[in-house]
Every structure is written in structure tokens, then in C-alpha cells.
Design a protein around this motif. Structure first.
Motif, mmCIF file in Angstrom:
data_model
loop_
_atom_site.group_PDB
_atom_site.id
_atom_site.type_symbol
_atom_site.label_atom_id
_atom_site.label_comp_id
_atom_site.label_asym_id
_atom_site.label_seq_id
_atom_site.Cartn_x
_atom_site.Cartn_y
_atom_site.Cartn_z
ATOM 1 N N MET A 81 0.822 -1.216 0.000
ATOM 2 C CA MET A 81 0.000 0.000 0.000
ATOM 3 C C MET A 81 0.856 1.266 0.000
ATOM 4 O O MET A 81 0.437 2.304 -0.513
ATOM 5 C CB MET A 81 -0.934 0.001 1.205
ATOM 6 C CG MET A 81 -2.030 -1.051 1.114
ATOM 7 S SD MET A 81 -3.262 -0.854 2.413
ATOM 8 C CE MET A 81 -2.291 -1.231 3.864
ATOM 9 N N TRP A 82 2.055 1.194 0.589
ATOM 10 C CA TRP A 82 2.945 2.358 0.599
ATOM 11 C C TRP A 82 3.522 2.634 -0.784
ATOM 12 O O TRP A 82 3.797 3.789 -1.113
ATOM 13 C CB TRP A 82 4.109 2.097 1.574
ATOM 14 C CG TRP A 82 5.247 3.074 1.406
ATOM 15 C CD1 TRP A 82 5.390 4.287 2.000
ATOM 16 C CD2 TRP A 82 6.391 2.921 0.553
ATOM 17 N NE1 TRP A 82 6.552 4.914 1.580
ATOM 18 C CE2 TRP A 82 7.188 4.091 0.687
ATOM 19 C CE3 TRP A 82 6.825 1.915 -0.322
ATOM 20 C CZ2 TRP A 82 8.388 4.259 -0.023
ATOM 21 C CZ3 TRP A 82 8.020 2.097 -1.015
ATOM 22 C CH2 TRP A 82 8.782 3.264 -0.857
ATOM 23 N N TRP A 83 3.673 1.615 -1.609
ATOM 24 C CA TRP A 83 4.416 1.718 -2.855
ATOM 25 C C TRP A 83 3.967 2.948 -3.654
ATOM 26 O O TRP A 83 2.785 3.113 -3.941
ATOM 27 C CB TRP A 83 4.214 0.468 -3.705
ATOM 28 C CG TRP A 83 5.221 0.363 -4.814
ATOM 29 C CD1 TRP A 83 5.038 0.706 -6.111
ATOM 30 C CD2 TRP A 83 6.560 -0.119 -4.697
ATOM 31 N NE1 TRP A 83 6.188 0.486 -6.834
ATOM 32 C CE2 TRP A 83 7.149 -0.031 -5.980
ATOM 33 C CE3 TRP A 83 7.324 -0.607 -3.643
ATOM 34 C CZ2 TRP A 83 8.456 -0.417 -6.238
ATOM 35 C CZ3 TRP A 83 8.631 -0.992 -3.899
ATOM 36 C CH2 TRP A 83 9.179 -0.897 -5.180
ATOM 37 N N GLY A 121 4.955 12.503 2.409
ATOM 38 C CA GLY A 121 3.921 11.477 2.567
ATOM 39 C C GLY A 121 4.359 10.119 2.072
ATOM 40 O O GLY A 121 3.655 9.126 2.262
ATOM 41 N N THR A 122 5.532 10.093 1.400
ATOM 42 C CA THR A 122 6.074 8.818 0.912
ATOM 43 C C THR A 122 7.393 8.492 1.597
ATOM 44 O O THR A 122 7.556 7.433 2.187
ATOM 45 C CB THR A 122 6.294 8.866 -0.608
ATOM 46 O OG1 THR A 122 5.063 9.189 -1.248
ATOM 47 C CG2 THR A 122 6.764 7.515 -1.119
ATOM 48 N N VAL A 178 2.741 5.369 7.928
ATOM 49 C CA VAL A 178 3.145 4.868 6.611
ATOM 50 C C VAL A 178 4.630 5.113 6.345
ATOM 51 O O VAL A 178 5.370 4.186 5.973
ATOM 52 C CB VAL A 178 2.283 5.516 5.506
ATOM 53 C CG1 VAL A 178 2.794 5.114 4.132
ATOM 54 C CG2 VAL A 178 0.830 5.101 5.673
ATOM 55 N N VAL A 179 5.067 6.345 6.531
ATOM 56 C CA VAL A 179 6.468 6.672 6.255
ATOM 57 C C VAL A 179 7.376 5.977 7.273
ATOM 58 O O VAL A 179 8.426 5.422 6.912
ATOM 59 C CB VAL A 179 6.686 8.200 6.271
ATOM 60 C CG1 VAL A 179 8.162 8.528 6.059
ATOM 61 C CG2 VAL A 179 5.836 8.861 5.201
ATOM 62 N N PHE A 185 9.987 1.274 17.596
ATOM 63 C CA PHE A 185 9.381 1.363 16.268
ATOM 64 C C PHE A 185 8.069 0.567 16.221
ATOM 65 O O PHE A 185 7.070 1.030 15.667
ATOM 66 C CB PHE A 185 10.381 0.832 15.240
ATOM 67 C CG PHE A 185 9.829 0.671 13.868
ATOM 68 C CD1 PHE A 185 9.532 1.766 13.090
ATOM 69 C CD2 PHE A 185 9.596 -0.593 13.344
ATOM 70 C CE1 PHE A 185 9.017 1.619 11.809
ATOM 71 C CE2 PHE A 185 9.082 -0.757 12.081
ATOM 72 C CZ PHE A 185 8.788 0.359 11.306
ATOM 73 N N VAL A 186 8.065 -0.614 16.835
ATOM 74 C CA VAL A 186 6.842 -1.419 16.900
ATOM 75 C C VAL A 186 5.749 -0.666 17.669
ATOM 76 O O VAL A 186 4.577 -0.649 17.267
ATOM 77 C CB VAL A 186 7.125 -2.779 17.562
ATOM 78 C CG1 VAL A 186 5.831 -3.507 17.900
ATOM 79 C CG2 VAL A 186 7.982 -3.645 16.644
ATOM 80 N N ILE A 187 6.137 -0.031 18.770
ATOM 81 C CA ILE A 187 5.168 0.741 19.556
ATOM 82 C C ILE A 187 4.622 1.901 18.732
ATOM 83 O O ILE A 187 3.418 2.177 18.741
ATOM 84 C CB ILE A 187 5.829 1.239 20.860
ATOM 85 C CG1 ILE A 187 6.175 0.048 21.763
ATOM 86 C CG2 ILE A 187 4.914 2.217 21.594
ATOM 87 C CD1 ILE A 187 6.977 0.413 22.994
ATOM 88 N N LEU A 188 5.497 2.582 17.995
ATOM 89 C CA LEU A 188 5.067 3.698 17.147
ATOM 90 C C LEU A 188 4.046 3.237 16.113
ATOM 91 O O LEU A 188 2.994 3.869 15.938
ATOM 92 C CB LEU A 188 6.283 4.309 16.453
ATOM 93 C CG LEU A 188 5.977 5.346 15.355
ATOM 94 C CD1 LEU A 188 5.349 6.589 15.962
ATOM 95 C CD2 LEU A 188 7.243 5.703 14.574
ATOM 96 N N LEU A 189 4.341 2.154 15.404
ATOM 97 C CA LEU A 189 3.411 1.667 14.386
ATOM 98 C C LEU A 189 2.092 1.221 15.010
ATOM 99 O O LEU A 189 1.014 1.456 14.447
ATOM 100 C CB LEU A 189 4.040 0.499 13.623
ATOM 101 C CG LEU A 189 5.198 0.812 12.678
ATOM 102 C CD1 LEU A 189 5.616 -0.437 11.919
ATOM 103 C CD2 LEU A 189 4.823 1.917 11.698
#
Length: 455
Positions: A162-164, A172-173, A191-192, A379-383
Motif C-alpha cells: 500500500m505504501w508503494w 507522505g512517501t 506509513v512513512v 518502532f513497533v510501539i510507534l506503528l
């Protein structure tokens, strides 16, 4: 989106959403407990310093004298393992079989005095590890964690799809729009941020799966193979080296767990030993320490004691650098080395797994490795948090707010191919997909209230 059929994007988004609902709570728990276990050396030293640190003075007592002291202090209990001091100012330790699990007894080697004991099941690190691997629920918890980790890989793949980039610029990318509206801010953070950390997250998930019950055990059976001739002239028991893993720390490495555990001696040995009583080994701990020095084992090795008349001594090194791993089985009567397995004997896949485990636990290159894995946990917590906020912001009142399915679903052959690939690579993903599809057919499509709430 111009070059990509919308139907595939809608399907990926829908599966990403449902996978996130399943995975987020467990991933948060894995990240938090992982941070605790990651800094085990520092936390242990801070919390249990009186048991771990001693003052060097004179010549330390022999390992056999320390063993006699422990047996006198804990009569009737079976000593399972001896761990020599890793440094001049560190204590020796003995793992004893207790009524419930095991306990570790610490001894000052200079004064030959028991410093105290710990119930291995009640230490902070053991609880964190049990939560991290099994949610304190045994095999059921192991099943849940493995399923969540497998689905997290689905999240990674669908999120990357979906990010592609499908047109648009850098913002935003590759860079988040931090001054945008709240919804765009959280979207870009998720996403980023997910893009920049995708490789690290995938590594964390894949390197953790070898410990799991279904995927890990089957993986071990396929790849952890050693030449049969290594045990040609050695009597083998019906146990494997994995049975030596007692207490809070593993005794043998993952790559060696599935190897056969030899047996001590023959009737000839027993006759020469004048029929020794159970546990009355002729080989001393001092002799085994001399053997460890001769072989060149690292300082963090341990010695597992025989459990019965046919048991063996096992010298095992499970250090921070997996290239120094060794598992050495020794006849308890003759002192003969019956089998020896180390890094040089591992195949390519076990070597990769052992290196991945060392990196996963933050052990391989010291503090820098710990900090890198700490970043992965954060990073896992952030996502997890950003994904949850995104869902909450767009969630319709009274409904789950799942992305609407495309009216033009992918061809059944494509869907079947994806399903088969996932089921083969990660069995629990396949099982759970079948369960979801069955629940959807039996309940969700037939009960209007559930259909509206989960839409």
C-alpha cells in the motif's frame, strides 16, 4: 493508483486492517517485554548484585568443594547444572531441581559460602521472557504469539504494497508531513515510519519465529541435521539435548537442541567402577573445567550434571557470539568425550538462525546491538499506536470501520495462490484464514447485527 488495479489495493487494505486488529495488542506486549529482556545483563546486575558480585580474595575453592557446600546446604535436592564464574569478581552458581521448577543457588568461590538462592520462575527476566514467548499461558500462549508474529509479516507485506509510490512526491512517501492535519499527520507517521523500519521489523519477526512451537519446531526438524556418523560409535539415549534446557537460561543452542543425547559407559565401565551408586560419577567438576580450558570454551559455559547412572556430563557454551557455541557430552565414568557439536558443524540455515537469535536478543555486538533492538521495539510501539489512532479517527460510530471490499475482487486463482503460499510458509496463518472464512460464512453473513458491527 493509475497503474495498479484498485481491487488489489482494496483487498490488501482490508487484510491489513483485520491483521492489525489481531496483532497490535500482542505486538505491544512483545515490544515492552522485549525491552526488559533486552537489557537483562544490566538489570540483573542492578537488581541481584549481592548474589552476582563477590570480592576476590586469595585462591578460590575448587568446583567440587563448592558442589559439596551446596549439597550440604540443600540436602535432598538434585543439582542439575554448575556455572563457573565468568570473571574474577563473579559468583559461581548451581541450578537445583525444586518442587516447582528450578532454583539457582549462588556461591562465593573465595569463601566457599552460599550467598543466596533465586526461584527461577519468579525473576523479572524469566517472567518477561515467559510473557514474551508464551503470554504465561504455556502452549496456548505460544500458539497465540506465533500466530500474531506470522500475521505481523502479512501486515509488513500488505503495508509495503500500500505504501508503494503511485505518483506524488517525497512528502507522505519518504518524509512525513508533520504540519498537516491530524489525520494526515498520523497517517504519515504510520506509513512513512513503516517504510523506513520495514526491514528491521521483518528481521525481528523472522528471527523470533524459530522459538515458536509450530513453525520453529518444524523448521528445526528440517534444517537442524547433523551427519549420523558423528554418533556412530556412541550409545544414544532416547532423549535429545533440548532436555538439558533447565532454569531461566537455555543450556544448549537452538541448532543443537534436536541432537541425540549420548549415554555414559557400558557394563564394562560399570564393573570397573565397582557398581557406583546413582550420581556417584568418577569424573570431577575440576577435571571437566580442565577439559573446558583445553577445548577453549568461552567463560560463559556451564556443566550439566548426569541425571542418572547412564547420564552424561554436558559442557555447553551459549555465549553472545554464536560462533563460539559448543555442546560437548562427556562420559561420567571415563571422562571420554562422546560427542561434540559446534558452529563448524552447523549448516547454513542453523548458522543464520543462531546469528539472528544473537542479534534479536541484542547480544552479538554489545551495547550498540542492544540500542538497535531497543529502536526496533520503539518502532513497533510507534506503528501500533499510530495505526490504532488512524483507525479511531476514521471509525464510524457503532461500527468497526473496516475498509469496504472491492466490488471487483481478484480472480479466485490469484486469491488461492496467495492463500496456499501463506499456508505453506506460515501454517498458523493458513489455519486462521480458514477459521475467519468459516466464521464469515456461518455467522457474519447470516447475522445482520454482526454484519453491520464488523463492517
Amino acid at each position: 493508483m493509475a497503474n495498479t488495479p484498485p481491487r488489489f489495493y482494496a483487498l490488501a487494505w482490508r487484510w491489513h486492517f483485520y491483521a492489525g486488529l489481531l496483532v497490535v495488542p500482542i505486538m505491544l506486549m512483545l515490544a515492552l517485554t522485549g525491552m526488559v529482556y533486552l537489557f537483562k545483563p544490566q538489570l540483573d546486575l542492578a537488581m541481584y548484585r549481592p548474589l552476582l558480585v563477590v570480592t576476590p580474595q586469595g585462591t578460590p575453592a575448587s568446583a567440587d568443594a563448592l558442589l559439596a557446600t551446596v549439597r550440604a546446604a540443600y540436602p535432598g535436592q538434585t543439582v542439575r547444572k554448575y556455572t563457573p564464574p565468568t570473571a574474577a569478581d563473579r559468583s559461581s552458581s548451581f541450578t537445583l531441581a525444586a518442587a516447582q521448577g528450578t532454583q539457582t543457588v549462588y556461591v562465593d568461590p573465595y569463601r566457599n559460602m552460599v550467598l543466596g538462592a533465586q526461584d527461577d520462575e519468579r525473576t523479572l527476566q524469566h517472567i518477561a521472557k515467559k510473557l514474551h514467548g508464551k503470554l504465561l499461558l504455556g502452549k496456548t500462549g505460544d500458539f497465540i504469539v506465533e500466530m500474531a508474529a506470522s500475521w505481523a509479516l502479512v501486515l509488513v507485506a500488505s503495508g509495503l504494497y500500500m505504501w508503494w509510490p503511485r505518483g506524488g512526491g517525497v512528502w507522505g512517501t519518504l518524509l512525513p508531513r508533520l504540519r498537516a492535519s491530524k489525520r494526515l499527520f498520523w497517517r504519515d507517521l504510520h506509513v512513512v515510519g513503516g517504510f523506513w523500519g520495514v526491514l528491521l521489523l521483518a528481521f525481528m519477526l523472522l528471527s523470533g519465529l524459530p522459538w515458536s512451537g509450530v513453525w520453529g519446531s518444524q523448521y528445526a526438524k528440517v534444517w537442524s541435521r547433523f551427519p549420523a556418523q558423528m554418533w556412530d560409535d556412541v550409545p544414544k539415549s532416547d532423549r535429545t539435548a533440548a532436555s538439558l534446557n533447565v532454569g531461566g537460561q537455555p543450556t544448549v543452542a537452538w541448532a543443537a537442541e534436536d541432537t541425540p543425547l549420548p549415554k555414559s559407559g557400558s557394563h564394562h565401565h560399570h564393573e570397573e567402577a565397582a557398581t557406583p551408586a546413582p550420581g556417584a560419577s568418577l569424573v570431577t567438576l575440576a577435571q571437566l573445567e580442565a577439559l573446558a580450558r583445553h577445548i577453549g570454551l568461552p567463560a560463559s559455559y556451564g556443566i550439566s550434571l548426569p541425571g542418572d547412572e547412564s547420564g552424561v556430563f554436558t559442557l555447553s557454551a551459549f555465549p553472545n557470539d554464536p560462533r563460539e557455541e559448543q555442546t560437548v557430552h562427556v562420559d561420567q565414568y571415563s571422562g571420554k568425550v562422546l560427542a561434540q557439536v559446534g558452529w563448524r558443524d552447523y549448516g547454513a540455515v542453523p548458522k543464520a538462525v543462531e546469528m539472528g537469535v544473537a542479534l534479536h536478543e541484542g547480544k552479538f555486538f554489545g551495547l550498540a546491538n542492544q540500542l538497535l533492538m531497543l529502536f526496533a521495539c520503539l518502532f513497533v510501539i510507534l506503528l501500533s499506536v499510530s495505526g490504532t489512532v488512524m483507525w479511531w479517527q476514521r471509525r464510524p460510530r457503532g461500527r468497526l470501520g473496516a475498509p469496504a471490499p472491492s466490488r471487483q475482487m481478484p480472480a479466485w486463482k490469484s486469491g488461492l495462490a496467495v492463500f496456499v503460499l501463506l499456508a505453506v510458509a506460515f501454517p498458523l496463518v493458513g489455519v486462521s484464514i480458514l477459521a475467519v472464512l468459516l466464521a464469515d460464512w456461518l455467522l457474519l453473513r447470516r447475522v445482520p447485527v454482526l454484519k453491520r458491527a464488523l463492517a
